[in-house]
Design a protein around this motif. Structure first.
Motif, PDB file in Angstrom:
ATOM      1  N   GLU A  87       1.953 -20.926 -70.962  1.00  0.00           N
ATOM      2  CA  GLU A  87       3.277 -20.794 -71.026  1.00  0.00           C
ATOM      3  C   GLU A  87       3.816 -20.869 -69.491  1.00  0.00           C
ATOM      4  O   GLU A  87       4.837 -21.630 -69.181  1.00  0.00           O
ATOM      5  N   LYS A  88       3.293 -20.008 -68.605  1.00  0.00           N
ATOM      6  CA  LYS A  88       3.696 -20.012 -67.621  1.00  0.00           C
ATOM      7  C   LYS A  88       3.428 -21.125 -66.620  1.00  0.00           C
ATOM      8  O   LYS A  88       4.339 -21.632 -65.886  1.00  0.00           O
ATOM      9  N   VAL A  89       2.361 -21.835 -66.935  1.00  0.00           N
ATOM     10  CA  VAL A  89       1.945 -23.225 -66.194  1.00  0.00           C
ATOM     11  C   VAL A  89       3.023 -24.195 -66.687  1.00  0.00           C
ATOM     12  O   VAL A  89       3.453 -24.953 -65.975  1.00  0.00           O
ATOM     13  N   GLY A  90       3.317 -24.025 -68.102  1.00  0.00           N
ATOM     14  CA  GLY A  90       4.024 -25.204 -68.561  1.00  0.00           C
ATOM     15  C   GLY A  90       3.422 -26.282 -68.785  1.00  0.00           C
ATOM     16  O   GLY A  90       3.808 -27.813 -68.796  1.00  0.00           O
ATOM     17  N   ALA A  91       1.863 -26.163 -69.083  1.00  0.00           N
ATOM     18  CA  ALA A  91       1.190 -27.347 -69.341  1.00  0.00           C
ATOM     19  C   ALA A  91      -0.257 -26.859 -70.123  1.00  0.00           C
ATOM     20  O   ALA A  91      -0.641 -25.589 -69.973  1.00  0.00           O
ATOM     21  N   VAL A  92      -0.649 -27.689 -71.227  1.00  0.00           N
ATOM     22  CA  VAL A  92      -1.795 -27.436 -71.972  1.00  0.00           C
ATOM     23  C   VAL A  92      -2.849 -28.210 -71.852  1.00  0.00           C
ATOM     24  O   VAL A  92      -2.363 -29.502 -71.729  1.00  0.00           O
ATOM     25  N   ASN A  93      -4.090 -28.098 -71.874  1.00  0.00           N
ATOM     26  CA  ASN A  93      -5.104 -28.843 -71.900  1.00  0.00           C
ATOM     27  C   ASN A  93      -6.216 -28.522 -72.902  1.00  0.00           C
ATOM     28  O   ASN A  93      -7.152 -29.239 -73.097  1.00  0.00           O
ATOM     29  N   THR A  94      -5.920 -27.716 -73.647  1.00  0.00           N
ATOM     30  CA  THR A  94      -6.707 -27.226 -74.926  1.00  0.00           C
ATOM     31  C   THR A  94      -5.862 -26.669 -76.118  1.00  0.00           C
ATOM     32  O   THR A  94      -4.673 -26.078 -75.991  1.00  0.00           O
ATOM     33  N   LEU A 132      -2.849 -31.026 -51.354  1.00  0.00           N
ATOM     34  CA  LEU A 132      -2.489 -32.146 -51.409  1.00  0.00           C
ATOM     35  C   LEU A 132      -2.087 -32.777 -52.951  1.00  0.00           C
ATOM     36  O   LEU A 132      -2.964 -32.577 -53.575  1.00  0.00           O
ATOM     37  N   GLY A 133      -0.939 -32.907 -53.022  1.00  0.00           N
ATOM     38  CA  GLY A 133      -0.532 -33.606 -54.616  1.00  0.00           C
ATOM     39  C   GLY A 133       0.606 -32.751 -55.043  1.00  0.00           C
ATOM     40  O   GLY A 133       0.555 -31.500 -54.982  1.00  0.00           O
ATOM     41  N   ALA A 134       0.886 -33.559 -55.973  1.00  0.00           N
ATOM     42  CA  ALA A 134       1.922 -32.414 -57.088  1.00  0.00           C
ATOM     43  C   ALA A 134       1.942 -32.964 -58.546  1.00  0.00           C
ATOM     44  O   ALA A 134       2.985 -32.855 -59.181  1.00  0.00           O
ATOM     45  N   GLY A 135       0.913 -33.319 -58.890  1.00  0.00           N
ATOM     46  CA  GLY A 135       0.610 -33.622 -60.482  1.00  0.00           C
ATOM     47  C   GLY A 135       0.412 -32.460 -61.176  1.00  0.00           C
ATOM     48  O   GLY A 135       0.458 -31.400 -60.886  1.00  0.00           O
ATOM     49  N   GLY A 136      -0.213 -32.730 -62.285  1.00  0.00           N
ATOM     50  CA  GLY A 136      -0.627 -31.800 -63.189  1.00  0.00           C
ATOM     51  C   GLY A 136      -1.771 -30.883 -62.762  1.00  0.00           C
ATOM     52  O   GLY A 136      -1.834 -29.583 -63.163  1.00  0.00           O
ATOM     53  N   THR A 137      -2.724 -31.435 -62.024  1.00  0.00           N
ATOM     54  CA  THR A 137      -3.729 -30.485 -61.547  1.00  0.00           C
ATOM     55  C   THR A 137      -3.233 -29.425 -60.510  1.00  0.00           C
ATOM     56  O   THR A 137      -3.729 -28.236 -60.343  1.00  0.00           O
ATOM     57  N   THR A 138      -2.227 -30.216 -59.812  1.00  0.00           N
ATOM     58  CA  THR A 138      -1.752 -28.886 -58.646  1.00  0.00           C
ATOM     59  C   THR A 138      -0.960 -27.971 -59.484  1.00  0.00           C
ATOM     60  O   THR A 138      -0.963 -26.661 -59.064  1.00  0.00           O
ATOM     61  N   ARG A 139      -0.343 -28.160 -60.470  1.00  0.00           N
ATOM     62  CA  ARG A 139       0.583 -27.538 -61.579  1.00  0.00           C
ATOM     63  C   ARG A 139      -0.336 -26.384 -62.013  1.00  0.00           C
ATOM     64  O   ARG A 139      -0.082 -24.923 -61.654  1.00  0.00           O
ATOM     65  N   SER A 140      -1.578 -26.519 -62.197  1.00  0.00           N
ATOM     66  CA  SER A 140      -2.386 -25.391 -62.854  1.00  0.00           C
ATOM     67  C   SER A 140      -3.038 -24.716 -61.684  1.00  0.00           C
ATOM     68  O   SER A 140      -3.260 -23.571 -61.752  1.00  0.00           O
ATOM     69  N   ILE A 141      -3.536 -25.439 -60.680  1.00  0.00           N
ATOM     70  CA  ILE A 141      -4.277 -24.683 -59.533  1.00  0.00           C
ATOM     71  C   ILE A 141      -3.360 -23.807 -58.771  1.00  0.00           C
ATOM     72  O   ILE A 141      -3.336 -22.595 -58.675  1.00  0.00           O
ATOM     73  N   LEU A 142      -2.185 -24.231 -58.602  1.00  0.00           N
ATOM     74  CA  LEU A 142      -1.124 -23.311 -57.787  1.00  0.00           C
ATOM     75  C   LEU A 142      -0.725 -22.188 -58.811  1.00  0.00           C
ATOM     76  O   LEU A 142      -0.587 -21.147 -58.257  1.00  0.00           O
ATOM     77  N   ASP A 171      10.540 -25.634 -60.968  1.00  0.00           N
ATOM     78  CA  ASP A 171      10.101 -25.418 -62.376  1.00  0.00           C
ATOM     79  C   ASP A 171       9.377 -24.392 -62.365  1.00  0.00           C
ATOM     80  O   ASP A 171       9.476 -23.243 -63.244  1.00  0.00           O
ATOM     81  N   LEU A 172       8.266 -24.164 -61.491  1.00  0.00           N
ATOM     82  CA  LEU A 172       7.201 -23.268 -61.631  1.00  0.00           C
ATOM     83  C   LEU A 172       7.876 -21.746 -61.192  1.00  0.00           C
ATOM     84  O   LEU A 172       7.522 -20.796 -61.795  1.00  0.00           O
ATOM     85  N   LYS A 173       8.763 -21.834 -60.327  1.00  0.00           N
ATOM     86  CA  LYS A 173       9.332 -20.664 -59.718  1.00  0.00           C
ATOM     87  C   LYS A 173      10.372 -19.921 -60.497  1.00  0.00           C
ATOM     88  O   LYS A 173      10.463 -18.568 -60.560  1.00  0.00           O
ATOM     89  N   GLN A 174      10.573 -20.657 -61.869  1.00  0.00           N
ATOM     90  CA  GLN A 174      11.378 -19.835 -62.752  1.00  0.00           C
ATOM     91  C   GLN A 174      10.628 -18.831 -63.509  1.00  0.00           C
ATOM     92  O   GLN A 174      10.894 -17.870 -64.117  1.00  0.00           O
ATOM     93  N   ARG A 175       9.128 -19.064 -63.566  1.00  0.00           N
ATOM     94  CA  ARG A 175       8.055 -18.239 -64.334  1.00  0.00           C
ATOM     95  C   ARG A 175       6.964 -17.372 -63.426  1.00  0.00           C
ATOM     96  O   ARG A 175       6.693 -16.574 -63.723  1.00  0.00           O
TER      97      ARG A 175
END
Ligand code: ATR
Length: 286
Positions: A87-94, A132-142, A171-175
């Motif tokens: 929920e915090k990440v805002g993305a689901v992979n499972t 480097l990058g700002a896609g889904g992977t950065t979202r989870s790692i960050l 977006d992430l800094k909201q949570r």
């Protein structure tokens, strides 16, 4: 009458290069369970909607899913529950689907990355990290790096398209507390020469494509260079890192750990070391 197998799989687009079936089908085989892991390419949002609606129908044999590009965020509205980290990440992979056909979402990318960092002996606490990058992977790692109790000293983020990285940050800094994160406007401002770790989440280097986003002369022996790409095993960036004496690690370990964690969510139990080794070997052979 033999029972039909339970179905697991991955949704995304494209899926042709996914190694996940190798890992999960090896585990099912080793456990002698009547289950199979399949690819479910979904061409667009409409196909995603129909697939997710169908998932909730009684008698649907699918009990677990991985989710990849471009649906990790788009799948959220279809879920009945989501775990706090996802929920915090805002993305689901499972996704775990119960016998009552309820769908619960998890994110194992972030924890998978952290497990791999631990395995390679890099402790991010107090460190300077460049991404480097700002896609889904950065979202989870960050997210995972900013949620560990004692955080990195500083994280610098650069992306080719500034609007995208700013959107991710806003977006992430909201949570999540991103007070140790700085979005920078150029690769030079990543301060790679001072970084303890450089992480590439972009597709530059994928499939052996040329190009280096950073000045190789700035890489140094006291750093870890982590490329989430695992095909090829050694990208131009990792080659350059090795040449400069840096520790160079590809993303196959992250793929393995996120998959093992996903499997645990589906199975509802921790998987044993022997099975872990079988899953990892299957990936390495692929
Ligand atoms: P993922 O979910 O795997 O992170 P993604 O969402 O497609 O994948 O993100 C790909 C990342 O690679 C993006 O940050 C993209 O930058 P843009 O936002 O500018 O598109 C980055 N990327 C892809 N090709 C690139 C290139 N040639 N140079 C720099 N960055 C690139």
């Amino acid at each position: 009458m033999p029972q039909p197998p339970a179905i697991y799989g991955i949704i995304g687009n494209p899926l042709t290069h996914s190694l996940s079936p190798l890992m999960h089908n090896a585990a099912f085989k080793a456990l002698k369970v009547n289950a199979v892991y399949k690819l479910f390419p979904l061409l667009d949002d409409e196909e995603l909607k129909l697939f997710m609606e169908d998932l909730k129908e009684e008698g649907n044999p699918i009990f677990g899913l991985n989710v990849t590009v471009p649906y990790k965020e788009k799948v959220l509205p279809f879920l009945d529950g989501i775990d706090p980290f996802a929920e915090k990440v805002g993305a689901v992979n499972t996704i775990v689907i119960s016998h009552q056909r309820k769908c619960y979402g998890f994110n194992t990318d972030g924890p998978g990355f952290l497990s791999h960092l631990t395995e390679v002996g890099f402790d991010p606490v107090g460190k300077r990290i460049a991404i480097l990058g700002a896609g889904g992977t950065t979202r989870s790692i960050l997210s995972v790096l900013c949620l560990i109790p004692e955080r990195p000293q500083g994280i610098r983020l650069y992306n080719r398209t500034p609007g995208k990285v700013l959107q991710l940050f806003d977006d992430l800094k909201q949570r999540i507390d991103l007070s140790n994160v700085q979005v920078v406007n150029s690769v030079d401002d990543l301060n790679i020469e001072l970084a303890d770790c450089l992480i590439n989440t972009t597709s530059v280097g994928l499939g052996g494509s040329d190009g280096l986003l950073v000045d190789a002369s700035l890489l140094h022996p006291d750093m870890l260079v982590y490329d989430v790409i695992y095909n090829p095993k050694e990208t131009a960036l990792l080659k350059a890192a090795k040449a400069k004496g840096a520790k160079a690690v590809n993303g196959l370990g992250m793929l393995y750990y996120q998959g093992a964690l996903a499997f645990q969510h589906w199975a509802g139990v921790e998987i044993e070391e022997g099975l872990r080794q079988i899953m990892r070997k299957a990936l390495q052979g692929g």
